[in-house]
Design an enzyme around this catalytic site. Structure first.
Site, mmCIF file in Angstrom:
data_model
loop_
_atom_site.group_PDB
_atom_site.id
_atom_site.type_symbol
_atom_site.label_atom_id
_atom_site.label_comp_id
_atom_site.label_asym_id
_atom_site.label_seq_id
_atom_site.Cartn_x
_atom_site.Cartn_y
_atom_site.Cartn_z
ATOM 1 N N ASN A 67 0.825 -1.205 0.000
ATOM 2 C CA ASN A 67 0.000 0.000 0.000
ATOM 3 C C ASN A 67 0.862 1.259 0.000
ATOM 4 O O ASN A 67 0.581 2.228 -0.714
ATOM 5 C CB ASN A 67 -0.907 0.022 1.244
ATOM 6 N N ARG A 417 -11.396 -3.750 -14.093
ATOM 7 C CA ARG A 417 -10.255 -4.624 -13.786
ATOM 8 C C ARG A 417 -10.744 -6.056 -13.907
ATOM 9 O O ARG A 417 -11.813 -6.401 -13.410
ATOM 10 C CB ARG A 417 -9.733 -4.409 -12.365
ATOM 11 N N ARG A 447 -5.862 2.328 -13.096
ATOM 12 C CA ARG A 447 -4.471 2.462 -12.659
ATOM 13 C C ARG A 447 -3.836 1.128 -12.287
ATOM 14 O O ARG A 447 -4.398 0.346 -11.531
ATOM 15 C CB ARG A 447 -4.387 3.421 -11.465
ATOM 16 N N HIS A 477 -15.970 3.504 -14.374
ATOM 17 C CA HIS A 477 -15.761 2.706 -13.176
ATOM 18 C C HIS A 477 -16.999 1.887 -12.818
ATOM 19 O O HIS A 477 -16.982 1.088 -11.880
ATOM 20 C CB HIS A 477 -15.393 3.660 -12.023
ATOM 21 N N TYR A 510 -12.457 -9.551 -1.819
ATOM 22 C CA TYR A 510 -13.191 -8.303 -1.608
ATOM 23 C C TYR A 510 -14.648 -8.613 -1.302
ATOM 24 O O TYR A 510 -15.244 -9.488 -1.927
ATOM 25 C CB TYR A 510 -13.156 -7.415 -2.857
ATOM 26 N N ARG A 606 -14.257 2.202 4.974
ATOM 27 C CA ARG A 606 -13.056 1.394 5.134
ATOM 28 C C ARG A 606 -11.787 2.241 5.178
ATOM 29 O O ARG A 606 -10.914 2.050 6.007
ATOM 30 C CB ARG A 606 -12.939 0.394 3.985
ATOM 31 N N HIS A 634 -15.435 -3.649 0.304
ATOM 32 C CA HIS A 634 -15.447 -2.927 -0.970
ATOM 33 C C HIS A 634 -16.849 -2.547 -1.424
ATOM 34 O O HIS A 634 -17.010 -1.742 -2.342
ATOM 35 C CB HIS A 634 -14.763 -3.802 -2.036
#
Length: 731
Positions: A67, A417, A447, A477, A510, A606, A634
């Site tokens: 991270n 993704r 990204r 997204h 997730y 979160r 998520h």
């Protein structure tokens, strides 16, 4: 089991006696970057918590480090660019870019120290107690050294390339996230010292295991794992790289570079080509932004590295022990279930267990039993909850079923993704080969997934799929799929609207939600969204869904203000929202207004939260928790009491400027009352968590909840796992 508490009527203070307050003042906001560091500190706590299984603690250390790498590559790199450009614009909390960099350093240094102390002083000894020995080279006996020396000559030495640094050899390029050795050697004839760099190759495993017969004996048996870090095997064989020279000293160091894409979309005739060119630059890496070195590195080597990398002392982070602890994830591959979380079982929702499967009877004829996938959705909407419910048996099966159903004419979806071996992409390819109309929006600007998405986009195009690369200036997204099916004399549209990516791997880690439906309003709305994404549609209104950047911001503000109006008129006001991040200043200011009006607000966030809860006369009615556990939270859920006519929504957007203004996002209302109750139960379970939940304090710090003396532990993720198993009679 869990439920959202019903709001109480809290009469707001009289407008006549309540002083006007400027809710945009800096003291009411937490800095975005410092809030993220607090999130990562909660991840680090999981590595330090003795209640976490041992190898999972190593995993959390690796996540903390990984991270941080991304934080420096993107966020710190961006701030340094702003400083260079002499940007002085203040953040909502009143900081300049330079002040943010200084505060990041101040907050992060103790976290880095804590991370390395935890590994060296706590986890390393605990690993040894459990038969996992990560040794230093100097701890090896002669047989072990002989083995590693031979391994070095055969497997490592041919890969290495020592690079001299002198007037005729300029300082070499140091690649992003690479581990290196700074080596000082001396010419024995001239006594002259030279500086060189040796890169620790990423093509080799970071930790080198010894064969079982050479491993340490643990409780009378060979240890589970004995070995050393790769860089130490290289360091103790440097004579082979610099024959005839005396090795004076060596010091590991690690570099982080700016890795964000700089893309001028308006000037790119071919977005695919433009992103490929930028990826080539990223592989080389941008400007250095961080140097990690061991604390015992002498000043001469340290200053040499900082000077040649054009970094300052504030960019150097000292470590006592191993660098690059993200590589500790390696040990999760050891077959030691007793040192990991218990195995997880994903279940198939009971309604989907009735889907027909093809079989062959005694006469050799194909027989099908039960209902097909589409018939199940026609009965009523279906909510799926991952990873508690199987992603493969729900979302993947939905798309695969559509790809092979002869009555399906078209499939449209967005891909942000996806995994490297994506069964969903394979299903889309099969659908195109089966003659169906397949349209996919592949977001090339996701990204760190750009390269993977380019690969899938090209593969899809080769089989005739209509691939769209997104809109200029916007990332797509949203998580949406639409299947068009001919049924008797009509066309019916089936949809999936989710909170998470169409990625088989992350669906195991997730927590995400998805709605499967064939309601006409949703089908019509998604048709409009896909036309917006692929054509020149300027659709401004939708029947049910919220779409960013079209109407989502305004709609969320309306929903919050409706609660304010109800509270000001003497009724109850209640909001519960679960998301990944709350950053948007306008949303925060409106939540403050709601709190001042008496609306009771619970937020489950979160990661980043820039809102300060519990401020007198500002946010006394707002509570914020963060849940950090086995799974990465998520899903996004938004609940509004609406004076008893409750409304609840799920979708892809957080309350951030980028989600509301710079991305294509979709949020759907939940109309099915049973599903709405299920979602309220999920929120209630999370609000009652006293094991993985952390409470945000007004000063931006977090305090982890602990069960009181007479209270049982309530771990929301464990509870949701048990509930999923009970639905199919497995618990």
């Amino acid at each position: 089991m869990g439920k959202i508490s019903q709001p109480q009527v809290i009469m707001p203070k009289s407008k006549k006696t309540t002083p006007a307050i400027n809710l945009t003042e800096p003291q009411y906001y937490i800095n975005r970057e410092l809030s993220w560091l607090e999130f990562n500190n909660r991840v680090l706590h999981e590595a330090c918590d003795p209640r976490t299984p041992l190898l999972e603690r190593l995993k959390f250390l690796g996540i903390f480090c990984s991270n941080l790498d991304e934080f420096f590559m993107v966020r710190v790199a961006g701030l340094k660019q702003q400083v260079e450009a002499k940007v002085t614009q203040l953040t909502p909390d009143g900081r300049t870019p330079q002040q943010q960099l200084q505060d990041i350093r101040l907050h992060l240094s103790p976290q880095v120290k804590k991370q390395n102390e935890e590994f060296e002083q706590v986890l390393r000894p605990l690993l040894a107690e459990n038969g996992i020995y990560i040794l230093d080279y100097i701890e090896l006996n002669q047989k072990q050294r002989n083995y590693l020396d031979n391994y070095f000559e055969d497997q490592i030495f041919p890969v290495l390339t020592p690079l001299a640094v002198d007037p005729s050899h300029p300082f070499p390029y140091i690649s992003n996230l690479s581990l290196n050795l700074a080596v000082v050697v001396k010419n024995p004839d001239t006594e002259e010292e030279f500086f060189a760099r040796v890169k620790v190759p990423k093509v080799l495993p970071r930790f080198l295991p010894l064969p079982p017969e050479l491993g340490i004996q643990h409780q009378g048996k060979p240890a589970h794992w004995t070995g050393v870090p790769l860089e130490q095997a290289i360091a103790h064989n440097l004579e082979s790289l610099f024959p005839g020279m005396n090795i004076q000293e060596y010091h590991p160091f690690r570099i982080t570079r700016d890795a964000d894409l700089e893309l001028e979309e308006d000037e790119a005739d071919d977005l695919l080509l433009a992103i490929e060119q930028e990826l080539r630059k990223r592989r080389m890496g941008g400007t250095p932004v961080r140097l990690e070195i061991q604390s015992q590195t002498p000043e001469t080597v340290r200053s040499r590295l900082l000077q040649d990398l054009e970094l300052t002392e504030n960019d150097a982070y000292e470590v006592d022990g191993l660098l690059g602890l993200r590589d500790l994830m390696y040990f999760m591959s050891l077959p030691l279930p007793e040192l990991k979380d218990p195995p997880r079982q994903s279940v198939v929702p009971p309604r989907l267990q009735r889907i027909r499967e093809s079989s062959v009877n005694a006469e050799g004829l194909e027989v099908e039993e039960g209902k097909d996938f589409f018939a199940v959705i026609r009965e009523k909407d279906l909510l799926v909850h991952h990873p508690y419910q199987s992603f493969s048996a729900t979302v993947v099966r939905f798309i695969t079923h559509a790809a092979h159903d002869p009555n399906v004419l078209a499939i449209k979806m967005t891909l942000y993704r996806t995994s490297g071996d994506s069964p969903i992409v394979n299903a889309l390819i099969a659908a195109a080969e089966n003659g169906k109309q397949v349209s996919v929006l592949v977001e090339l600007k996701a990204r760190f997934d750009e390269e993977n998405n380019i690969y899938w986009a090209r593969r899809l195009e080769r089989v005739g799929v209509h691939v769209v690369y997104g809109l200029v200036g916007l990332k797509t997204h949203s998580k949406i799929v639409m299947v068009v099916r001919r049924e008797k004399d009509r066309m019916r549209r089936y949809v999936h609207i989710g909170t998470g990516n169409y990625n088989q791997k992350t669906a195991r880690l997730y927590t995400d939600l998805g709605l499967l439906s064939c309601r006409e309003e949703l089908g019509a709305d998604l048709t409009d969204v896909f036309n917006f994404l692929t054509g020149y549609s300027r659709q401004k209104s939708y029947r049910e869904i919220m779409v960013a950047p079209v109407n989502m911001r305004d709609r969320f503000l309306e929903l919050i203000r409706r609660e304010i109006d109800n509270a000001q008129n003497g009724f109850s006001g209640r909001i519960v929202a679960k998301m990944n991040a709350l950053v948007d200043p306008q949303i925060i200011a409106t939540l403050y207004e709601a709190s001042r009006a008496g609306v009771q607000i619970d937020l489950i966030i979160r990661g980043i939260c820039c809102l300060r809860p519990g401020l007198k006369d500002i946010s006394e009615n707002i509570r914020v928790i963060s849940i950090i556990g086995r799974f990465l939270e998520h899903s996004r859920i938004y609940y509004f009491y609406n004076n008893g006519q409750e409304e609840i929504y799920i979708g892809s957007a957080d309350w951030m400027r980028r989600n509301l203004d710079r991305r294509v996002e979709v949020i759907t209302p939940i109309k099915d009352q049973d599903i709405a109750k299920d979602l309220q139960e999920i929120l209630g379970i999370m609000l009652a968590d006293n094991r993985q939940a952390w409470e945000l304090q007004p000063d931006g710090s977090y305090i982890q909840r602990r069960p009181c003396e007479d209270c049982p532990e309530a771990n929301s993720q464990k509870i949701l796992m048990s509930m999923a198993l009970r639905t199919v009679g497995m618990s």
